[in-house]
Scaffold this motif. Structure first.
Motif, mmCIF file in Angstrom:
data_model
loop_
_atom_site.group_PDB
_atom_site.id
_atom_site.type_symbol
_atom_site.label_atom_id
_atom_site.label_comp_id
_atom_site.label_asym_id
_atom_site.label_seq_id
_atom_site.Cartn_x
_atom_site.Cartn_y
_atom_site.Cartn_z
ATOM 1 N N MET A 276 0.822 -1.199 0.000
ATOM 2 C CA MET A 276 0.000 0.000 0.000
ATOM 3 C C MET A 276 0.861 1.257 0.000
ATOM 4 O O MET A 276 0.525 2.253 -0.662
ATOM 5 C CB MET A 276 -0.921 -0.007 1.218
ATOM 6 C CG MET A 276 -1.939 -1.130 1.220
ATOM 7 S SD MET A 276 -2.853 -1.266 2.785
ATOM 8 C CE MET A 276 -3.643 0.344 2.846
ATOM 9 N N ALA A 277 1.988 1.234 0.733
ATOM 10 C CA ALA A 277 2.869 2.408 0.766
ATOM 11 C C ALA A 277 3.481 2.696 -0.595
ATOM 12 O O ALA A 277 3.764 3.860 -0.925
ATOM 13 C CB ALA A 277 3.973 2.189 1.801
ATOM 14 N N GLU A 279 1.986 2.653 -3.305
ATOM 15 C CA GLU A 279 0.980 3.332 -4.124
ATOM 16 C C GLU A 279 0.640 4.721 -3.603
ATOM 17 O O GLU A 279 -0.148 5.422 -4.240
ATOM 18 C CB GLU A 279 -0.303 2.488 -4.168
ATOM 19 C CG GLU A 279 -0.103 1.070 -4.675
ATOM 20 C CD GLU A 279 0.428 1.049 -6.096
ATOM 21 O OE1 GLU A 279 0.071 1.970 -6.875
ATOM 22 O OE2 GLU A 279 1.204 0.133 -6.428
ATOM 23 N N LEU A 280 1.224 5.127 -2.490
ATOM 24 C CA LEU A 280 0.957 6.448 -1.932
ATOM 25 C C LEU A 280 2.004 7.438 -2.451
ATOM 26 O O LEU A 280 3.205 7.172 -2.394
ATOM 27 C CB LEU A 280 0.980 6.397 -0.400
ATOM 28 C CG LEU A 280 0.279 7.534 0.346
ATOM 29 C CD1 LEU A 280 -1.178 7.651 -0.088
ATOM 30 C CD2 LEU A 280 0.372 7.323 1.836
ATOM 31 N N TRP A 282 3.379 10.444 -1.611
ATOM 32 C CA TRP A 282 4.480 11.011 -0.844
ATOM 33 C C TRP A 282 5.324 9.963 -0.125
ATOM 34 O O TRP A 282 6.248 10.308 0.600
ATOM 35 C CB TRP A 282 3.955 12.019 0.171
ATOM 36 C CG TRP A 282 2.963 11.460 1.159
ATOM 37 C CD1 TRP A 282 3.218 10.858 2.330
ATOM 38 C CD2 TRP A 282 1.551 11.504 1.032
ATOM 39 N NE1 TRP A 282 2.072 10.489 2.957
ATOM 40 C CE2 TRP A 282 1.008 10.893 2.179
ATOM 41 C CE3 TRP A 282 0.662 11.997 0.067
ATOM 42 C CZ2 TRP A 282 -0.356 10.756 2.393
ATOM 43 C CZ3 TRP A 282 -0.695 11.858 0.284
ATOM 44 C CH2 TRP A 282 -1.187 11.248 1.429
ATOM 45 N N LYS A 284 6.383 7.138 -2.059
ATOM 46 C CA LYS A 284 7.108 6.425 -3.102
ATOM 47 C C LYS A 284 8.597 6.741 -3.089
ATOM 48 O O LYS A 284 9.430 5.898 -3.417
ATOM 49 C CB LYS A 284 6.519 6.757 -4.479
ATOM 50 C CG LYS A 284 5.168 6.115 -4.748
ATOM 51 C CD LYS A 284 4.703 6.431 -6.160
ATOM 52 C CE LYS A 284 3.364 5.748 -6.454
ATOM 53 N NZ LYS A 284 2.887 6.048 -7.827
ATOM 54 N N TYR A 296 3.694 5.287 9.207
ATOM 55 C CA TYR A 296 2.698 5.843 8.292
ATOM 56 C C TYR A 296 1.434 4.977 8.232
ATOM 57 O O TYR A 296 0.669 5.057 7.266
ATOM 58 C CB TYR A 296 3.296 5.960 6.890
ATOM 59 C CG TYR A 296 4.603 6.704 6.862
ATOM 60 C CD1 TYR A 296 4.638 8.099 6.910
ATOM 61 C CD2 TYR A 296 5.817 6.021 6.814
ATOM 62 C CE1 TYR A 296 5.850 8.780 6.896
ATOM 63 C CE2 TYR A 296 7.015 6.696 6.803
ATOM 64 C CZ TYR A 296 7.028 8.083 6.846
ATOM 65 O OH TYR A 296 8.231 8.758 6.832
ATOM 66 N N ASP A 299 -1.775 7.094 7.871
ATOM 67 C CA ASP A 299 -2.059 7.568 6.513
ATOM 68 C C ASP A 299 -2.534 6.440 5.605
ATOM 69 O O ASP A 299 -3.427 6.628 4.775
ATOM 70 C CB ASP A 299 -0.805 8.217 5.921
ATOM 71 C CG ASP A 299 -0.379 9.454 6.693
ATOM 72 O OD1 ASP A 299 -1.260 10.086 7.322
ATOM 73 O OD2 ASP A 299 0.820 9.777 6.705
ATOM 74 N N LEU A 300 -1.927 5.260 5.760
ATOM 75 C CA LEU A 300 -2.316 4.138 4.908
ATOM 76 C C LEU A 300 -3.743 3.693 5.203
ATOM 77 O O LEU A 300 -4.502 3.366 4.277
ATOM 78 C CB LEU A 300 -1.342 2.979 5.123
ATOM 79 C CG LEU A 300 0.117 3.238 4.730
ATOM 80 C CD1 LEU A 300 0.985 2.035 5.069
ATOM 81 C CD2 LEU A 300 0.230 3.557 3.241
ATOM 82 N N HIS A 303 -6.486 6.093 3.670
ATOM 83 C CA HIS A 303 -6.749 5.922 2.229
ATOM 84 C C HIS A 303 -6.752 4.434 1.865
ATOM 85 O O HIS A 303 -6.251 4.043 0.805
ATOM 86 C CB HIS A 303 -5.701 6.669 1.409
ATOM 87 C CG HIS A 303 -5.529 8.112 1.790
ATOM 88 N ND1 HIS A 303 -6.418 9.088 1.416
ATOM 89 C CD2 HIS A 303 -4.581 8.719 2.560
ATOM 90 C CE1 HIS A 303 -6.014 10.261 1.914
ATOM 91 N NE2 HIS A 303 -4.909 10.059 2.616
ATOM 92 N N ARG A 304 -7.301 3.611 2.734
ATOM 93 C CA ARG A 304 -7.197 2.163 2.587
ATOM 94 C C ARG A 304 -7.847 1.659 1.300
ATOM 95 O O ARG A 304 -7.237 0.885 0.547
ATOM 96 C CB ARG A 304 -7.846 1.491 3.795
ATOM 97 C CG ARG A 304 -7.750 -0.009 3.809
ATOM 98 C CD ARG A 304 -8.433 -0.550 5.057
ATOM 99 N NE ARG A 304 -9.866 -0.294 5.026
ATOM 100 C CZ ARG A 304 -10.662 -0.377 6.085
ATOM 101 N NH1 ARG A 304 -10.149 -0.682 7.263
ATOM 102 N NH2 ARG A 304 -11.956 -0.144 5.972
ATOM 103 N N LEU A 307 -5.838 2.758 -1.891
ATOM 104 C CA LEU A 307 -4.524 2.128 -2.001
ATOM 105 C C LEU A 307 -4.637 0.641 -2.301
ATOM 106 O O LEU A 307 -3.835 0.101 -3.075
ATOM 107 C CB LEU A 307 -3.733 2.353 -0.716
ATOM 108 C CG LEU A 307 -3.389 3.806 -0.397
ATOM 109 C CD1 LEU A 307 -2.645 3.903 0.925
ATOM 110 C CD2 LEU A 307 -2.555 4.419 -1.509
#
Length: 415
Positions: A276-277, A279-280, A282, A284, A296, A299-300, A303-304, A307
């Motif tokens: 998932m990280a 695809e986020l 900020w 990458k 994080y 944040d993940l 936007h579950r 992502l």
């Protein structure tokens, strides 16, 4: 004990109630005549008139519970006290146990199953009152195999007609976190380890829902997953002070056991979070690993849905690229492969990096269990392929009603 009335044989009034072994008798002390055997009186008026009533209805002795039922009731009460259940639960569980012993289906069962019947009655009571108690907990307390407890539990529901609702995962998370010792400051728990209960419960629920959406919960014991999710949630709430704490230290500080599969569930959650990280936007540019991705998690989880959708789409693209590269490498001659290796093509390193990721597939597809080998078919069975023509007379043997016959005739006429 003297009794009122006179002996019909000798007319003596010396009548005594004597216990011959375990049987009560009314005996004349003068001549030894037995006036009543195995029967007692209930009231003084009955005693005066020598009216015989059944032994179970007498005032001197009520019908006693047998030893098995007495022992089972004590076991039910002790089990409720160990689990710290309300008193209402204890009465319901005892009534279920007594009903089960009186049912003909449980008369001839083994002593082991009667012992397990105690735990099954408690489990059914807790499920009916929406009290999150797992089958594994009952198996641990009774030192019994889960398959045997499950069979007794299903028989109890069927024979007594007990309606038991399914245990929700959210209730299980709440109950499991209630046993943690991280919500109150004590001498043996550092200050940085103490966490707010509501915050940790909310974050753990989100992580468990993420695990459910990625097939990590289906068909597995829920306690290891909840324990791993609680560890990640606890670290993510204060990552700067808790990243150095290991999984074993966390369980020891919380006062809970570390189930053996919990480490595998933790590793699978790390893989999902890293996917998932990637695809986020900020995240990458950061080289995240299983330690740094914990920072994080908030944040993940926020936007579950987005992502996960992108991660699934990216996994499909990677699978297609991997299949295309495999076809290309098989079609290229060895000389071309050696040239590409000499030039140091960066695509190979990229392929390894892509291949090292865990595909977003159910665990049963990633690590399928070995299937048992099927027995070899006999010569007669091997000759049956299912493509042999069927005669009209044989077809008619399978037709049972006139509607089917008419439908078959219409279909044959259309041909």
């Amino acid at each position: 004990m003297a009794a009122h009335g006179r002996c019909p044989e000798c007319g003596s009034a010396a009548l005594l109630e004597d216990a011959h072994y375990a049987q009560q008798q009314l005996v004349c002390a003068a001549c030894g005549c037995v006036l009543a055997e195995g029967l007692l009186t209930t009231t003084y008026s009955d005693e005066g008139q020598l009216r015989e009533v059944s032994y179970s209805q007498s005032t001197g002795q009520k019908e006693q519970l047998n030893r098995c039922e007495q022992r089972g009731i004590r076991r039910v009460q002790d089990l409720c006290k160990v689990l710290r259940l309300p008193s209402v639960f204890e009465g319901t569980a005892v009534s279920y146990f007594q009903r089960a012993l009186q049912h003909p289906s449980f008369h001839l069962v083994s002593l082991e199953k009667k012992e397990l019947l105690v735990g099954c009655c408690v489990l059914a009571t807790c499920r009916q009152h929406n009290w999150p108690l797992t089958l594994g907990t009952i198996c641990s307390l009774l030192y019994a195999k889960q398959e045997l407890v499950t069979s007794v539990y299903l028989s109890l529901q069927k024979e007594l007609g007990i309606s038991v609702p399914a245990l929700s995962l959210s209730d299980l998370v709440k109950t499991h976190l209630n046993s943690f010792r991280l919500f109150q400051r004590t001498e043996d728990i550092p200050v940085l380890f103490v966490e707010d209960k509501e915050s940790m419960l909310a974050r753990t629920m989100q992580v468990v829902e993420l695990a459910s959406e990625t097939w990590l919960v289906t068909g597995r014991h829920p306690v290891p997953i909840v324990t791993a999710a609680a560890f990640l949630s606890w670290q993510s709430l204060q990552p700067s002070a808790r990243l150095t704490c290991t999984f074993t230290q966390f369980c020891k500080a919380a006062g809970v056991d570390l189930p053996p599969p919990a480490r595998l569930r933790l590793k699978e959650l790390y893989d999902i979070l890293l996917r998932m990280a990637a695809e986020l936007a900020w995240l990458k540019v950061l080289n995240l690993d299983k330690k740094t991705v914990v920072k994080y998690i908030g944040d993940l989880l926020q936007h579950r849905s987005f992502l996960l959708k992108n991660a699934f789409r990216a996994a499909d693209v990677e699978e297609q690229q991997r299949a295309a590269q495999a076809e290309g490498s098989s079609s290229n001659p060895p000389a071309a492969a050696g040239t590409a290796q000499a030039e140091g093509c960066p695509a190979e390193g990229k392929q390894k990096a892509v291949g090292s990721r865990r595909p977003l597939l159910p665990p049963c597809l990633l690590r399928p269990r070995k299937r048992l080998r099927t027995a070899a078919l006999s010569a007669s069975d091997a000759g049956v392929t299912g493509d042999d023509p069927i005669s009209d007379g044989e077809i008619e043997q399978y037709l049972r009603g006139p509607e089917e016959i008419r439908a078959f005739r219409r279909a044959k006429a259309w041909q």
